[in-house]
Design a protein around this motif. Structure first.
Motif, PDB file in Angstrom:
ATOM      1  N   ALA A  58       0.871  -1.271   0.039  1.00  0.00           N
ATOM      2  CA  ALA A  58       0.213  -0.044  -0.104  1.00  0.00           C
ATOM      3  C   ALA A  58       0.719   1.098  -0.065  1.00  0.00           C
ATOM      4  CB  ALA A  58      -1.224   0.157   1.252  1.00  0.00           C
ATOM      5  N   GLY A  59       1.936   1.219   0.808  1.00  0.00           N
ATOM      6  CA  GLY A  59       2.770   2.453   0.882  1.00  0.00           C
ATOM      7  C   GLY A  59       3.634   2.580  -0.421  1.00  0.00           C
ATOM      8  N   ASN A  60       3.871   1.567  -1.169  1.00  0.00           N
ATOM      9  CA  ASN A  60       4.636   1.576  -2.619  1.00  0.00           C
ATOM     10  C   ASN A  60       3.520   2.144  -3.677  1.00  0.00           C
ATOM     11  OD1 ASN A  60       6.889   0.472  -1.593  1.00  0.00           O
ATOM     12  ND2 ASN A  60       6.368  -1.627  -2.022  1.00  0.00           N
ATOM     13  N   GLU A  61       2.213   1.847  -3.428  1.00  0.00           N
ATOM     14  CA  GLU A  61       1.304   2.353  -4.302  1.00  0.00           C
ATOM     15  C   GLU A  61       1.042   3.804  -4.150  1.00  0.00           C
ATOM     16  OE1 GLU A  61      -1.196   1.969  -7.575  1.00  0.00           O
ATOM     17  OE2 GLU A  61      -0.015   0.318  -6.810  1.00  0.00           O
ATOM     18  N   ILE A  62       1.231   4.094  -3.056  1.00  0.00           N
ATOM     19  CA  ILE A  62       1.287   5.511  -2.709  1.00  0.00           C
ATOM     20  C   ILE A  62       2.607   6.353  -3.693  1.00  0.00           C
ATOM     21  CG2 ILE A  62       1.439   7.281  -0.955  1.00  0.00           C
ATOM     22  CD1 ILE A  62      -0.051   5.399   0.769  1.00  0.00           C
ATOM     23  N   LEU A  63       3.409   5.751  -3.233  1.00  0.00           N
ATOM     24  CA  LEU A  63       4.932   6.308  -3.898  1.00  0.00           C
ATOM     25  C   LEU A  63       4.341   6.389  -5.490  1.00  0.00           C
ATOM     26  CD1 LEU A  63       7.513   4.867  -1.737  1.00  0.00           C
ATOM     27  CD2 LEU A  63       6.604   7.146  -1.499  1.00  0.00           C
ATOM     28  N   ARG A  64       4.139   5.254  -6.274  1.00  0.00           N
ATOM     29  CA  ARG A  64       3.827   5.064  -7.379  1.00  0.00           C
ATOM     30  C   ARG A  64       2.836   6.252  -8.147  1.00  0.00           C
ATOM     31  NH1 ARG A  64       4.686  -0.430  -6.667  1.00  0.00           N
ATOM     32  NH2 ARG A  64       2.397  -0.779  -6.252  1.00  0.00           N
ATOM     33  N   ALA A  65       1.864   6.479  -7.188  1.00  0.00           N
ATOM     34  CA  ALA A  65       0.824   7.333  -7.606  1.00  0.00           C
ATOM     35  C   ALA A  65       1.103   8.770  -7.528  1.00  0.00           C
ATOM     36  CB  ALA A  65      -0.427   7.037  -6.875  1.00  0.00           C
ATOM     37  N   ARG A  66       2.285   9.040  -6.689  1.00  0.00           N
ATOM     38  CA  ARG A  66       2.708  10.430  -6.236  1.00  0.00           C
ATOM     39  C   ARG A  66       3.579  10.637  -7.684  1.00  0.00           C
ATOM     40  NH1 ARG A  66       5.957  10.629  -1.215  1.00  0.00           N
ATOM     41  NH2 ARG A  66       3.782  10.270  -0.239  1.00  0.00           N
ATOM     42  N   VAL A 120      -5.161  14.380 -13.929  1.00  0.00           N
ATOM     43  CA  VAL A 120      -4.581  15.035 -12.468  1.00  0.00           C
ATOM     44  C   VAL A 120      -5.818  14.609 -11.612  1.00  0.00           C
ATOM     45  CG1 VAL A 120      -3.970  16.998 -11.255  1.00  0.00           C
ATOM     46  CG2 VAL A 120      -3.014  16.513 -13.573  1.00  0.00           C
ATOM     47  N   GLU A 121      -6.957  14.967 -11.872  1.00  0.00           N
ATOM     48  CA  GLU A 121      -8.184  14.841 -10.953  1.00  0.00           C
ATOM     49  C   GLU A 121      -8.293  13.362 -10.389  1.00  0.00           C
ATOM     50  OE1 GLU A 121      -9.736  17.135  -9.217  1.00  0.00           O
ATOM     51  OE2 GLU A 121      -8.040  18.258 -10.144  1.00  0.00           O
ATOM     52  N   TYR A 122      -8.107  12.308 -11.730  1.00  0.00           N
ATOM     53  CA  TYR A 122      -8.111  10.978 -11.377  1.00  0.00           C
ATOM     54  C   TYR A 122      -7.076  10.537 -10.452  1.00  0.00           C
ATOM     55  CZ  TYR A 122      -7.118   6.209 -12.009  1.00  0.00           C
ATOM     56  OH  TYR A 122      -6.705   4.736 -11.974  1.00  0.00           O
ATOM     57  N   LEU A 123      -5.786  10.968 -10.790  1.00  0.00           N
ATOM     58  CA  LEU A 123      -4.912  10.440 -10.093  1.00  0.00           C
ATOM     59  C   LEU A 123      -4.917  11.185  -8.377  1.00  0.00           C
ATOM     60  CD1 LEU A 123      -1.959  10.697 -12.345  1.00  0.00           C
ATOM     61  CD2 LEU A 123      -2.711   8.703 -11.507  1.00  0.00           C
ATOM     62  N   ARG A 124      -5.573  12.223  -8.186  1.00  0.00           N
ATOM     63  CA  ARG A 124      -5.884  12.683  -6.894  1.00  0.00           C
ATOM     64  C   ARG A 124      -6.888  11.761  -6.171  1.00  0.00           C
ATOM     65  NH1 ARG A 124      -5.760  19.283  -8.579  1.00  0.00           N
ATOM     66  NH2 ARG A 124      -3.598  19.676  -8.374  1.00  0.00           N
ATOM     67  N   ALA A 125      -7.696  11.605  -6.899  1.00  0.00           N
ATOM     68  CA  ALA A 125      -8.856  10.597  -6.472  1.00  0.00           C
ATOM     69  C   ALA A 125      -8.340   9.230  -5.861  1.00  0.00           C
ATOM     70  CB  ALA A 125      -9.993  10.517  -7.234  1.00  0.00           C
ATOM     71  N   LYS A 126      -7.367   8.844  -6.736  1.00  0.00           N
ATOM     72  CA  LYS A 126      -6.659   7.442  -6.662  1.00  0.00           C
ATOM     73  C   LYS A 126      -6.005   7.496  -5.302  1.00  0.00           C
ATOM     74  CE  LYS A 126      -3.818   3.929  -8.865  1.00  0.00           C
ATOM     75  NZ  LYS A 126      -4.485   2.890  -8.757  1.00  0.00           N
TER      76      LYS A 126
END
Length: 212
Positions: A57-65, A105-111
């Motif tokens: 879950a932490g890695n997914e946050i980094l990838r999305a960032r 950008v809006e999608y990635l913020r929601a993600k």
């Protein structure tokens, strides 16, 4: 017990504090016969899996960032392209690219909001796995009649598990709103992406469209 899990137990106990952090003294577990220790492997593995989910879950946050950083850069590039457009057709493509970039950008913020909420739930799930593991350790110690285990109340450890699991269930249920927002934002982005791809040779491999 696996040496890889021992430090994690101490870390989790410190992180949990009084909240789902009640432990069975290690000195009692150290007295368990080998056969009884084997019985702890299943709950130990469950704890290790829960810890892995937190890491992912932490890695997914980094990838999305990182994806969000790139998306913002693409949005700026599309805006610059519109200013430099030499004709109406080029400006139209640039405007579609801006719309696609903004929707991305809006999608990635929601993600990312969903990612953060999910990480919090997985951290709670890890505390629940920790609580179940401690209950299993107590049950094993009492089953083996380890001296001192009779002084620990199983009901308190059972209450720790049930309380944590109830909280985890409630928090997972609370993910529904973030999940719905992420889905809506992604669908909106897909529409903008399709419109841009159609305008630029109607190809999924359009040079103007970058898939995540």
């Amino acid at each position: 017990m696996k040496r890889t899990v021992l430090p994690l137990l101490l870390l989790l106990a410190a992180a949990c504090g009084p909240r789902y952090g009640m432990r069975v003294p290690d000195k009692l577990v150290a007295k368990l016969p080998y056969e009884t220790r084997i019985e702890l492997l299943e709950s130990e593995n469950d704890l290790a899996l829960a810890i892995d989910k937190v890491d992912e879950a932490g890695n997914e946050i980094l990838r999305a960032r990182e994806s969000l950083r790139r998306a913002k850069s693409r949005e700026q590039a599309a805006e610059d392209e519109e200013k430099r457009a030499p004709d109406a057709a080029s400006r139209e493509v640039a405007k579609l690219a801006i719309d696609e970039a903004r929707a991305r950008v809006e999608y990635l913020r929601a993600k990312q909001r969903l990612n953060v909420a999910l990480r919090d739930v997985e951290e709670l799930a890890t505390r629940c796995a920790f609580a179940r593991f401690e209950l299993a350790r107590l049950q094993a110690a009492r089953k083996a009649k380890v001296e001192g285990s009779e002084k620990l109340d199983p009901k308190k450890y059972e209450a720790q598990v049930s309380g944590c699991e109830a909280e985890e269930k409630a928090e997972r249920g609370g993910l529904a709103a973030d999940t719905a927002q992420e889905k809506t934002a992604r669908e909106a982005w897909e529409v903008k992406k399709a419109a841009l791809a159609k305008k630029t040779f109607d190809a999924r491999a359009s040079p103007y469209v970058e898939n995540l």
